[in-house]
Design an enzyme around this catalytic site. Sequence first.
Site, PDB file in Angstrom:
ATOM      1  N   ASP A  92      30.105  21.103  14.051  1.00 42.98           N
ATOM      2  CA  ASP A  92      29.765  19.891  14.772  1.00 42.98           C
ATOM      3  C   ASP A  92      28.862  20.294  15.933  1.00 42.98           C
ATOM      4  O   ASP A  92      29.051  21.343  16.547  1.00 42.98           O
ATOM      5  CB  ASP A  92      31.056  19.241  15.281  1.00 42.98           C
ATOM      6  N   ASP A 271      36.772  15.299   7.884  1.00 45.47           N
ATOM      7  CA  ASP A 271      37.485  16.228   8.766  1.00 45.47           C
ATOM      8  C   ASP A 271      38.296  15.415   9.755  1.00 45.47           C
ATOM      9  O   ASP A 271      37.961  14.266  10.045  1.00 45.47           O
ATOM     10  CB  ASP A 271      36.506  17.129   9.524  1.00 45.47           C
TER      11      ASP A 271
END
Length: 375
Positions: A92, A271
């Site tokens: 990320d 996720d």
Amino acid sequence: MTFQLQHTDPYSDARAGEMTTAHGKIQTPIFMPVGTCGSVKGVHFSELEEQVHAQIILGNTYHLYLRPGLDILRAAGGLHQFNTWQKPILTDSGGFQVFSLTGIRKLREEGCEFRSHIDGSKHIFTPENVMDTQRIIGADIMMALDECPPGESDYQYAKKSLGLTQRWLDRCVKRFRETEPLYGYDQCLFPIVQGCTYKDLRTEAAKYVADLGADGNAIGGLAVGEPTEVMYEMIEVVNAILPKDRPRYLMGVGTPQNILEAIERGVDMFDCVMPTRNGRNALLFTYEGTLNMRNKKWETDFSPIDPTGCYLDRLHTKAYLHHLFKAKELLAMQIASIHNLAFYLRLVGDARAHIIKGDFVDWKKSVIQQLGQRL
């Protein structure tokens, strides 16, 4: 990275596919355990492979940038060498973490200035240095820097935010294309679709992202306080536009029910910290419903934690796990985290099997109500 769409469900938008990266193949739909600082909390990599059957994990640019830092990661040869996880990694961009630092960050066109939550030191993330940082980390899949606006943002703020995200995305793509991987294997970049809960903004964002022709695409800014049905509507709006021959990643979602609903709407990758965070707090997910292992009802229940689950689920009893939580033993959090991650991977694996079989919708209807029950 390549993506092969292998099966589509005849009665929904659910898909089964296979991604191929430099560190291995990933069968979709897939859930990715969150390894924020280079490790999945309380779970060793051997357990991730043998018990959970994880195919890919996440790292976080913000946290890894601050600690251990880029000098150490580069000297180690990247995160794969540093933590010894040899399967795919997605990072990320750190945007969500930075924008969560209310009161200690400043947003401007150049990037986002923030203070470290560790020592208060001052830093700035720009689209360019976030690409450079993810090159140093060495993730197989890199995420673009975006602003994740609050779920309750009004239309004018959401529109302004989306414009900034798109300008940052252009700079991310430019930097990504003018730099090379550092460790001898390919990396890819996923843009992120934002737009809050406004259909026209989500449509604009999805078209903007689709036109880039990236290896995969992400949907961000959902599950941040909006009603669940609105989240599902936004997924439908976006997935009607995003290319069908590229994987679609719904960021930070969610419960088992959320995941099945999103798979039905054409999402491939997920996720969420929920499996490990809830596990550390004694909450287990099963097909029969959720279990709070601190409840007295489990004190003398000598049945397996989950008779159809992973090896540890079959080995240990509910009474033993209840005892460990009451005694505040660290092993309790470890067993529960492994159980929840294994269940999430089993859930998406079962969804994949039913997509291939052609009865995904019927199977989903048969299990989704029970998933949310409290036992």
